[in-house]
Scaffold this active site. Structure first.
Site, mmCIF file in Angstrom:
data_model
loop_
_atom_site.group_PDB
_atom_site.id
_atom_site.type_symbol
_atom_site.label_atom_id
_atom_site.label_comp_id
_atom_site.label_asym_id
_atom_site.label_seq_id
_atom_site.Cartn_x
_atom_site.Cartn_y
_atom_site.Cartn_z
ATOM 1 N N GLU A 229 -0.256 -45.244 12.394
ATOM 2 C CA GLU A 229 -1.426 -45.219 11.475
ATOM 3 C C GLU A 229 -2.548 -45.989 12.306
ATOM 4 O O GLU A 229 -3.822 -45.507 12.302
ATOM 5 C CB GLU A 229 -1.435 -45.588 10.121
ATOM 6 C CG GLU A 229 -2.496 -45.495 9.248
ATOM 7 C CD GLU A 229 -2.490 -45.984 7.748
ATOM 8 O OE1 GLU A 229 -1.225 -45.701 7.350
ATOM 9 O OE2 GLU A 229 -3.291 -46.142 7.163
ATOM 10 N N ARG A 307 -1.237 -53.094 -2.175
ATOM 11 C CA ARG A 307 -0.218 -51.669 -2.891
ATOM 12 C C ARG A 307 0.977 -52.468 -3.170
ATOM 13 O O ARG A 307 1.711 -52.004 -4.050
ATOM 14 C CB ARG A 307 -0.030 -50.684 -1.823
ATOM 15 C CG ARG A 307 0.796 -49.518 -2.290
ATOM 16 C CD ARG A 307 1.196 -48.590 -1.317
ATOM 17 N NE ARG A 307 -0.145 -47.281 -1.225
ATOM 18 C CZ ARG A 307 -0.074 -46.404 -2.115
ATOM 19 N NH1 ARG A 307 0.777 -46.484 -3.194
ATOM 20 N NH2 ARG A 307 -1.209 -45.704 -1.798
ATOM 21 N N GLU A 709 6.571 -40.489 0.895
ATOM 22 C CA GLU A 709 6.871 -41.987 0.700
ATOM 23 C C GLU A 709 7.768 -42.434 -0.574
ATOM 24 O O GLU A 709 8.767 -42.992 -0.305
ATOM 25 C CB GLU A 709 5.723 -42.976 0.670
ATOM 26 C CG GLU A 709 4.880 -42.936 2.055
ATOM 27 C CD GLU A 709 3.781 -43.726 1.683
ATOM 28 O OE1 GLU A 709 2.753 -43.112 1.179
ATOM 29 O OE2 GLU A 709 3.595 -44.810 2.068
HETATM 30 N N1 MTE Z 1 8.455 -37.563 7.688
HETATM 31 C C1 MTE Z 1 8.685 -37.364 8.856
HETATM 32 N N2 MTE Z 1 9.508 -36.519 9.384
HETATM 33 N N3 MTE Z 1 8.268 -38.085 9.919
HETATM 34 C C2 MTE Z 1 7.298 -39.038 9.597
HETATM 35 O O1 MTE Z 1 6.540 -39.827 10.491
HETATM 36 N N4 MTE Z 1 6.096 -40.162 7.838
HETATM 37 C C3 MTE Z 1 6.054 -40.610 6.192
HETATM 38 C C4 MTE Z 1 6.275 -39.470 5.428
HETATM 39 N N5 MTE Z 1 7.215 -38.560 5.999
HETATM 40 C C5 MTE Z 1 6.940 -39.170 8.153
HETATM 41 C C6 MTE Z 1 7.688 -38.424 7.193
HETATM 42 C C7 MTE Z 1 4.950 -41.423 5.832
HETATM 43 S S1 MTE Z 1 4.716 -42.980 6.232
HETATM 44 C C8 MTE Z 1 3.963 -40.732 4.916
HETATM 45 S S2 MTE Z 1 2.762 -41.795 4.387
HETATM 46 C C9 MTE Z 1 3.819 -39.126 4.849
HETATM 47 O O2 MTE Z 1 5.149 -38.635 5.462
HETATM 48 C C10 MTE Z 1 2.716 -38.689 5.575
HETATM 49 O O3 MTE Z 1 2.334 -37.381 5.459
HETATM 50 P P1 MTE Z 1 2.284 -36.682 3.964
HETATM 51 O O4 MTE Z 1 0.839 -37.482 3.770
HETATM 52 O O5 MTE Z 1 1.562 -35.378 4.407
HETATM 53 O O6 MTE Z 1 3.503 -36.812 3.065
HETATM 54 N N1 HPA Z 2 -1.347 -45.939 1.860
HETATM 55 C C1 HPA Z 2 -1.113 -45.838 3.234
HETATM 56 N N2 HPA Z 2 -2.116 -45.996 4.203
HETATM 57 C C2 HPA Z 2 -3.367 -46.495 4.009
HETATM 58 C C3 HPA Z 2 -3.588 -47.130 2.751
HETATM 59 C C4 HPA Z 2 -2.685 -46.624 1.608
HETATM 60 O O1 HPA Z 2 -2.814 -46.772 0.444
HETATM 61 N N3 HPA Z 2 -4.491 -47.629 2.481
HETATM 62 C C5 HPA Z 2 -5.064 -47.642 4.061
HETATM 63 N N4 HPA Z 2 -4.381 -46.827 4.748
HETATM 64 MO MO1 MOS Z 3 2.727 -43.806 5.699
HETATM 65 S S1 MOS Z 3 3.281 -45.841 5.607
HETATM 66 O O1 MOS Z 3 1.213 -44.168 4.412
HETATM 67 O O2 MOS Z 3 1.897 -43.702 7.101
#
Ligand code: MTE
Ligand code: HPA
Ligand code: MOS
Length: 753
Positions: A229, A307, A709
């Site tokens: 990120e 958070r 998550e």
């Molecule tokens: N799934 C896979 N296969 N690879 C990833 O890197 N990241 C996770 C989750 N699932 C991830 C994953 C995290 S930390 C987040 S925040 C969400 O996917 C981000 O994607 P989304 O917002 O589309 O759920």
């Molecule tokens: N979640 C994940 N990533 C972020 C957030 C959050 O709430 N705020 C800033 N980056």
């Molecule tokens: Mo997920 S820790 O919000 O990239």
């Protein structure tokens, strides 16, 4: 149930999917390598680059002196230099960037650099940082009711301490980038980042050029999990600085050792709790102090700390809450986002407090959990009123559908019959807020082109990292336009096509970018409806698009999608649309620490059963039985994959993944021989997931709730199930809340006197 496959699965299994390391390189490409600090804290007296610079094939070694803009990469707080200047603050902190004709030469050169550091005291733990007053920023507190008064009215009050360790992201694809000069000082960077705009913005700032001169392109990531990120940025910026000076392409892929050493991880937390209960086990008051081990610079720590407070009471209603978090500055690599973003660390503490209370009162932990589950219109400590609450629904469905009493009976029976093996069982409810807690980040854009042959290209701000967001975006476009999936292509994520994006994070990517895609497609449909109505001499209300054709009053007409697009083109109708979506309703006032920060919450309950080998201290996760709140899942295959992956990651964090730094701040668990992640043997023997029957939520894309998550936190259940088993073997065992619960700790617990 049959659902669309991840659109990448075909190229993934054939090894044809492209990642940064697969890019075709320009012939004049150079290779970068970071020279990083061999000490965790100190003053740089001198660095001798002369031997390295003299090495054949070394082009240039970049340091902070080569920065034409600002040597600053801090996103939330400007406290992190790209390259160290006079001091180093963590082992692995970048000091210089060697650019050479090959990776091998760069590596040789690195070994020739000598550095003289005058060492300063090293802090590695949050507790020590707090004692010394070493903080990233001011602490934050959330308050509801009055805990002081409430404790005086409690039948039971317990206090204790917990620790949860960090966690390595271990994305399969390490950090990396490829920066290529264009004309007029423009630079194109292909990066393995969750935040293309963060890379673009930071590169522009460090290079001292406008953002429009930097184009960031992301094909896909071999995993991010939060680790990309913010922390994909420095490498991309270093490569860009080199391009700016050399006008030649520069590639930098970190090898695994360098990645493990130089990047931050999930934050370790040391926490203190005080919990008060009535005689019927209602939690009347809860206080917690969280000490977050932030590392040497802010990175995303303040947002992650926030958070933690949002999730400090998990899925329970507590009328009196007082929680405080300190972001403690230590000499570790800046810790960063990791699936759950501080939420899991918060939830572990209240689950520990409940386990402690139950143990001391002499009842089953689940009786306290069950007595306090959130109900409709309960207030969270941050002022949001809980609605469409599924805490009790998921809990009781899990109990019923998996026949909890039967499971508990089997565990007790097994424990009666076996001396050397003991089973434990636990329930883990979750409530996770969906939205970036920082309200201004909750927006996204999509750009949809219909080409004149009827095929469609979709660009959004969403980054594909294995979570299958591209498949979901494709489903949105295809269903709104009424065309078959093979007509839609998901483009790379590119800052020139879709600008000013929030990172793909907070589980909100599909919601935010999906809503924008839906809006863009709806606008196109509106325009095309007009054309179709005219062509078919009918009213617009009668027109709909389905099955690659135009329908009139729900009956398929002769007019195909392709013919419609051809005609629309002749009539000079715009076949491209850009849409912007910003989550409505949400707000948060940091001066009061109250508001409505989340679009909605995701709920669920997991029942975890484990078996502990009481001679060796090993354990197996027998089963995890989940009832999860998907809303109305738009792709059950993908969503189940997210549940199972997150669960494994959560179990790993709680049981076996042990990050270890020595007192000098050097990472000891710096390879996969010393850092154990769950493999097929340590994964649960069975995982069952039953979707909770609900209406879904309007703010979720197609009412399909965010899933990335939340399920990670089911893994916390494994900790408490193991604890139960240890207690079953050794009644003298005093509960400890020190994660991960490694086999070594289990063994000590089993034979504690
Ligand atoms: N799934 C896979 N296969 N690879 C990833 O890197 N990241 C996770 C989750 N699932 C991830 C994953 C995290 S930390 C987040 S925040 C969400 O996917 C981000 O994607 P989304 O917002 O589309 O759920
Ligand atoms: N979640 C994940 N990533 C972020 C957030 C959050 O709430 N705020 C800033 N980056
Ligand atoms: Mo997920 S820790 O919000 O990239």
């Amino acid at each position: 149930m049959k659902t669309m496959k991840n659109i990448d699965s075909f190229t993934h299994v054939r090894g044809e999917s492209l990642f940064v390391d697969d890019l075709m390189l320009r012939q004049d490409t150079l290779f970068g390598l970071v020279f990083d600090s061999p000490k965790a804290h100190g003053k740089i007296k001198s660095v001798d680059y002369s031997k390295a610079e003299a090495l054949e094939g070394v082009i240039k070694i970049f340091t902070y002196k080569d920065v034409l803009g600002e040597n600053q990469i801090g996103g939330i707080i400007p406290d992190e230099p790209l390259w160290a200047e006079d001091e180093v603050h963590f082992w692995g902190q970048p000091i210089a960037f060697i650019v050479a004709k090959s990776e091998a030469i760069a590596k040789k050169a690195r070994a020739l650099i000598t550095i003289d550091i005058e060492e300063l005291p090293v802090i590695t733990t949050a507790k020590e940082a707090k004692e010394k007053g070493s903080f990233i920023n001011a602490p934050r507190s959330f308050n509801l009711g009055n805990t002081q008064n409430a404790f005086t009215e409690c039948e039971y009050v317990f206090e204790g301490e917990t620790f949860s360790n960090g966690q390595e992201h271990l994305y399969l694809e390490t950090q990396g980038c490829y920066a290529v000069p264009q004309e007029n000082g423009n630079i194109k960077i292909t990066s393995s980042t969750q935040g293309p705009t963060a890379v673009q913005k930071t590169a522009a700032k460090v290079l001292g050029i406008p953002m429009h001169k930097i184009e960031v392109d992301v094909i896909r990531l071999g995993g991010g999990f939060g680790g990309k990120e913010d922390q994909a940025t420095p490498w991309a910026v270093m490569a860009a600085v080199a391009v700016q000076h050399l006008n030649r392409p520069v590639k930098y892929m970190l090898n695994r050792h360098d990645d493990l050493r130089m990047t931050g991880k999930r934050h370790p937390y040391s926490s203190f709790y005080k919990i008060g209960l009535t005689k019927d086990f209602k939690i009347k008051a809860f206080e917690a102090e969280f000490l977050q081990n932030s590392g040497a610079a802010a990175d995303l720590s303040p947002a992650i700390a926030e958070r933690t407070l949002f999730h400090a009471t998990n899925s329970y209603f507590v009328p009196n809450v007082n929680t405080t978090v300190y972001s403690c500055k230590t000499n570790l690599p800046p810790n960063t986002a990791f699936r759950g973003f501080g939420g899991p660390q918060g939830m572990f503490v209240i689950e520990s407090a409940i386990a402690d209370a139950a143990d001391k009162i002499g009842i089953n932990k689940r009786l306290i959990q069950e007595a306090n589950l959130l109900a409709e219109n309960d207030e969270f400590s941050y002022g949001q009123i809980a609605t469409e609450v599924q805490a009790q629904n998921s809990w009781f469905s899990a109990k019923e559908q998996y026949q909890l009493e039967q499971l508990e009976h089997e565990v007790a029976d097994f424990n009666n019959k076996n001396d050397h093996y003991k089973k434990g069982i636990s329930l883990m409810p979750i409530a996770f807020g969906i939205s970036f807690t920082n309200t201004p980040m909750n927006h996204a854009r999509a750009l949809v082109h219909i080409y004149q042959d009827g095929s469609v290209g979709v660009s959004t701000g969403a980054v594909e990292m294995g979570q299958s967001v591209n498949t979901k975006m494709l489903q949105v476009a295809q269903s709104v336009l009424g065309i078959s999936p093979d007509k839609v292509k998901l483009e790379t994520t590119n800052t020139t096509r879709v600008a000013n994006t929030s990172p793909s994070a907070a589980s909100s990517t599909a919601d935010l970018n999906g809503k924008a895609t839906e809006m863009a497609c709806n606008s196109l449909v509106e325009r095309l409806t007009e054309v179709a109505a005219d062509m078919l001499s009918t009213k617009k209300e009668n027109i709909s698009f389905k099955e690659d054709a135009v329908f009139v009053n729900d009956k398929k007409s002769e007019l195909t999608w392709e013919a419609l697009i051809t005609e629309a083109m002749l009539r000079r109708v715009a076949l491209s649309e850009n849409a912007h979506y910003a989550t409505p309703i949400i707000h948060f006032d940091k001066t009061k620490e109250k508001g409505h920060p989340f679009a909605y919450h995701v709920y669920g309950t997991a029942i975890t059963t484990v078996t502990v080998d009481c001679i060796r201290g090993n354990y197996e996760i027998d089963s995890v039985k989940i009832v999860h709140d998907f809303g109305k899942s738009m792709n059950m295959g993908i969503d189940l994959g997210q549940v199972e992956g997150a669960l494994a990651q959560g179990i790993g964090w709680m049981t076996m993944e042990e990050i270890s730094y020595n007192n000098e701040g050097r990472l000891l668990s710096n390879a996969l021989s010393t850092y154990k992640v769950p493999d097929i043997f340590s994964a649960p023997k069975t995982v069952e997931t039953i979707p909770l029957k609900t209406e879904g939520n309007q703010m979720a894309i197609k009412k399909s709730k965010a899933v990335g998550e939340p399920p990670l936190m089911y893994g916390i259940g494994a900790y408490f199930a193991i604890q139960q088993a240890v207690k079953a073997f050794n009644p003298n065992y005093k509960l400890k809340f020190h994660a991960p619960f490694t086999p070594e700790k289990v063994l000590m617990g089993l034979y504690e006197k």
